[in-house]
Design a protein around this motif. Structure first.
Motif, PDB file in Angstrom:
ATOM      1  N   ALA A  21       0.857  -1.191   0.000  1.00 27.01           N
ATOM      2  CA  ALA A  21       0.000   0.000   0.000  1.00 27.01           C
ATOM      3  C   ALA A  21       0.892   1.240   0.000  1.00 27.01           C
ATOM      4  CB  ALA A  21      -0.907   0.006   1.222  1.00 27.01           C
ATOM      5  N   PRO A  22       1.001   1.949  -1.129  1.00 22.36           N
ATOM      6  CA  PRO A  22       1.978   3.042  -1.235  1.00 22.36           C
ATOM      7  C   PRO A  22       1.838   4.125  -0.177  1.00 22.36           C
ATOM      8  CG  PRO A  22       1.112   2.477  -3.400  1.00 22.36           C
ATOM      9  CD  PRO A  22       0.284   1.728  -2.400  1.00 22.36           C
ATOM     10  N   ILE A  23       0.615   4.480   0.168  1.00 23.49           N
ATOM     11  CA  ILE A  23       0.436   5.578   1.135  1.00 23.49           C
ATOM     12  C   ILE A  23       0.921   5.176   2.521  1.00 23.49           C
ATOM     13  CG2 ILE A  23      -1.413   6.681   2.487  1.00 23.49           C
ATOM     14  CD1 ILE A  23      -2.573   7.607  -0.145  1.00 23.49           C
ATOM     15  N   ILE A  24       0.618   3.963   2.930  1.00 17.35           N
ATOM     16  CA  ILE A  24       1.055   3.535   4.262  1.00 17.35           C
ATOM     17  C   ILE A  24       2.562   3.334   4.291  1.00 17.35           C
ATOM     18  CG2 ILE A  24       0.768   1.793   6.053  1.00 17.35           C
ATOM     19  CD1 ILE A  24      -1.673   3.654   5.538  1.00 17.35           C
ATOM     20  N   ASP A  25       3.125   2.791   3.221  1.00 17.21           N
ATOM     21  CA  ASP A  25       4.584   2.653   3.162  1.00 17.21           C
ATOM     22  C   ASP A  25       5.256   4.024   3.274  1.00 17.21           C
ATOM     23  OD1 ASP A  25       4.347  -0.071   2.897  1.00 17.21           O
ATOM     24  OD2 ASP A  25       4.615  -0.091   0.718  1.00 17.21           O
ATOM     25  N   ALA A  26       4.756   4.996   2.517  1.00 19.65           N
ATOM     26  CA  ALA A  26       5.341   6.340   2.563  1.00 19.65           C
ATOM     27  C   ALA A  26       5.164   6.956   3.938  1.00 19.65           C
ATOM     28  CB  ALA A  26       4.705   7.222   1.495  1.00 19.65           C
ATOM     29  N   ALA A  27       3.990   6.787   4.534  1.00 21.24           N
ATOM     30  CA  ALA A  27       3.713   7.374   5.848  1.00 21.24           C
ATOM     31  C   ALA A  27       4.630   6.801   6.918  1.00 21.24           C
ATOM     32  CB  ALA A  27       2.253   7.147   6.229  1.00 21.24           C
ATOM     33  N   PRO A  45       2.604   7.798  -4.024  1.00 21.86           N
ATOM     34  CA  PRO A  45       1.235   7.676  -3.511  1.00 21.86           C
ATOM     35  C   PRO A  45       0.483   8.993  -3.593  1.00 21.86           C
ATOM     36  CG  PRO A  45       2.800   7.795  -1.690  1.00 21.86           C
ATOM     37  CD  PRO A  45       3.613   7.813  -2.957  1.00 21.86           C
ATOM     38  N   VAL A  46      -0.820   8.891  -3.850  1.00 16.23           N
ATOM     39  CA  VAL A  46      -1.626  10.097  -3.966  1.00 16.23           C
ATOM     40  C   VAL A  46      -3.057   9.848  -3.500  1.00 16.23           C
ATOM     41  CG1 VAL A  46      -2.105   9.578  -6.406  1.00 16.23           C
ATOM     42  CG2 VAL A  46      -2.505  11.888  -5.538  1.00 16.23           C
ATOM     43  N   ALA A  70      13.097  15.655   5.323  1.00 16.57           N
ATOM     44  CA  ALA A  70      11.848  14.909   5.151  1.00 16.57           C
ATOM     45  C   ALA A  70      12.185  13.446   4.992  1.00 16.57           C
ATOM     46  CB  ALA A  70      11.074  15.401   3.928  1.00 16.57           C
ATOM     47  N   CYS A  71      11.258  12.572   5.383  1.00 15.73           N
ATOM     48  CA  CYS A  71      11.528  11.136   5.269  1.00 15.73           C
ATOM     49  C   CYS A  71      10.452  10.424   4.460  1.00 15.73           C
ATOM     50  CB  CYS A  71      11.685  10.505   6.653  1.00 15.73           C
ATOM     51  SG  CYS A  71      10.476  10.996   7.873  1.00 15.73           S
ATOM     52  N   GLY A  72       9.743  11.161   3.619  1.00 15.81           N
ATOM     53  CA  GLY A  72       8.748  10.557   2.749  1.00 15.81           C
ATOM     54  C   GLY A  72       7.859  11.627   2.147  1.00 15.81           C
ATOM     55  N   HIS A  73       7.062  11.228   1.161  1.00  8.94           N
ATOM     56  CA  HIS A  73       6.159  12.175   0.499  1.00  8.94           C
ATOM     57  C   HIS A  73       4.898  11.463   0.042  1.00  8.94           C
ATOM     58  CE1 HIS A  73       5.149  14.897  -3.176  1.00  8.94           C
ATOM     59  NE2 HIS A  73       4.519  15.329  -2.090  1.00  8.94           N
ATOM     60  N   ILE A  74       3.762  11.996   0.447  1.00 10.36           N
ATOM     61  CA  ILE A  74       2.452  11.565  -0.048  1.00 10.36           C
ATOM     62  C   ILE A  74       1.893  12.727  -0.847  1.00 10.36           C
ATOM     63  CG2 ILE A  74       0.089  10.932   0.591  1.00 10.36           C
ATOM     64  CD1 ILE A  74       1.346   9.786   3.232  1.00 10.36           C
ATOM     65  N   PHE A  75       1.615  12.512  -2.122  1.00 10.14           N
ATOM     66  CA  PHE A  75       1.117  13.615  -2.939  1.00 10.14           C
ATOM     67  C   PHE A  75      -0.345  13.898  -2.588  1.00 10.14           C
ATOM     68  CE2 PHE A  75       0.172  16.414  -6.312  1.00 10.14           C
ATOM     69  CZ  PHE A  75       1.382  16.858  -6.833  1.00 10.14           C
ATOM     70  N   ASN A  76      -0.655  15.193  -2.519  1.00  7.35           N
ATOM     71  CA  ASN A  76      -2.018  15.629  -2.248  1.00  7.35           C
ATOM     72  C   ASN A  76      -2.156  17.049  -2.757  1.00  7.35           C
ATOM     73  OD1 ASN A  76      -4.664  16.064  -0.990  1.00  7.35           O
ATOM     74  ND2 ASN A  76      -4.113  14.417   0.407  1.00  7.35           N
ATOM     75  N   LEU A  77      -3.330  17.592  -2.639  1.00  7.95           N
ATOM     76  CA  LEU A  77      -3.530  19.005  -2.902  1.00  7.95           C
ATOM     77  C   LEU A  77      -3.158  19.794  -1.664  1.00  7.95           C
ATOM     78  CD1 LEU A  77      -7.011  18.854  -4.682  1.00  7.95           C
ATOM     79  CD2 LEU A  77      -4.738  18.860  -5.727  1.00  7.95           C
TER      80      LEU A  77
END
Length: 357
Positions: free
Chosen positions: A10-16, A25-26, A323-330
């Protein structure tokens, strides 16, 4: 408590969690809602708050953008005032205006008698169960609640406010009352979030809509202790915690001290600059954001340029160890008049950016 499902890749949880996701992840704030024709159809004749308390509706609305856009997470369809409504407080969402309180809260008596949420919200739990049955194992479900300051502002003002003057006046003229109000709200927000966590959400976001109207000094004195209490309470859930506010460039460092692993950033400050402010205050965090929602209406070329810029800022921040990760969002929510096709295209462009490394 629902047995937590096992997510796979799950990309978002991995990034988080500061790990390397398989792709960029977006998800988008307000991805479920007025930008989608299927949302307008299903909501026809049904009030906003009623739809938040109907498991069939809240699950269907939550899932609509996931099906259409292939985002990496669903955000629970809800509203900031839902825990107040669930506690029995008189509130309605007036079309074109927003949440309006039946009786503003401005005196000691008002605060002492303010109803608190102290139990599971069954309708929300049932809705979450339905959502989880449809999501893929690589798609996360993000829970959501409004932060104490934002709820307090609605209660004191009686509804939306451009200047939050009654709120700030109470804060400064009667600080003891202010702190009593915030202490009264924290357990309700925690109860609402635990309903979602126990039902199986994979992450939670605390949304402080109006915190950007405060100076850093006032935020630290009147707001930060209570947001920190909530994140401390949720620590034992072992799921990622996200913190976001609008217009918060000047208080990002202070907000990061509340304890979330992921810090949402609005579009007013470049991600790498935001990362430095956050790191200076509390160490490196995962960043979430921060495309200006209006860019979704500017055409493919502009979207590509802006998405690439933001991803590069996030990469730069990680290279600088801020920073230690990035989740793309608005940098805030999808605007109601955004074409659904533009949202889908943006997701495809973001996924093509590859992984954050």
């Amino acid at each position: 408590m629902t047995a937590r499902r096992r997510l796979q890749d799950a990309p978002i949880i991995d990034a988080a969690r500061g790990e390397t996701p398989s792709r960029m992840p977006v998800w988008f704030m307000r991805q479920a809602g007025r930008s989608l024709p299927e949302y307008r159809t299903i909501r026809e004749g049904i009030s906003m708050l009623d739809s938040c308390f109907r498991p069939d509706l809240l699950s269907e609305i939550t899932l609509q953008p996931v099906r259409r856009h292939n985002v990496d997470a669903a955000i629970l369809f809800s509203d900031i005032v839902v825990p107040l409504k669930a506690a029995g407080i008189g509130v309605d969402i007036v079309p074109g205006r927003g949440p309006v309180m039946e009786s503003p809260v401005r005196t000691k008596e008002d605060i002492v008698s303010l109803a608190q949420l102290d139990s599971e919200v069954i309708e929300i739990s049932e809705g979450i169960t339905r959502i989880l049955q449809e999501l893929r194992s690589d798609q996360a479900l993000i829970g959501f609640a409004g932060a104490p300051f934002t709820l307090a502002s609605y209660l004191v003002e009686g509804g939306p406010s451009k200047n939050h003057e009654r709120t700030k006046a109470l804060m400064h003229a009667e600080p003891e009352l202010w702190h009593q109000l915030m202490e009264r709200l924290v357990p309700s927000i925690c109860a609402f979030l635990w309903t979602q966590i126990d039902a199986g959400v994979d992450a939670v976001q605390l949304f402080d809509s109006w915190a950007g109207f405060l100076s850093e000094r006032d935020y630290r004195e009147f707001v930060l202790p209570y947001s920190r209490q909530i994140f401390d309470e949720l620590r034992s859930s072992n799921i990622p915690r996200i913190h976001f506010g609008v217009g918060t460039s000047e208080i990002l460092g202070a907000m990061s001290e509340a304890g979330a692993e992921v810090m949402g950033v609005d579009w007013r400050v470049p991600l790498d600059q935001a990362a430095r402010r956050i790191t200076e205050a509390s160490g490196p965090k995962v960043l979430q954001g921060n495309l200006d929602p209006a860019i979704l209406q500017a055409g493919t070329q502009v979207m590509r340029q802006e998405i690439a810029r933001i991803c590069e800022e996030a990469r730069r921040a990680q290279a600088e160890h801020t920073a230690c990760g990035h989740i793309f969002n608005l940098g805030h929510g999808v605007l109601p008049n955004t074409a659904p096709e533009a949202i889908t295209e943006a997701v495809e462009i973001i996924h093509s950016e590859g992984v954050f490394h």
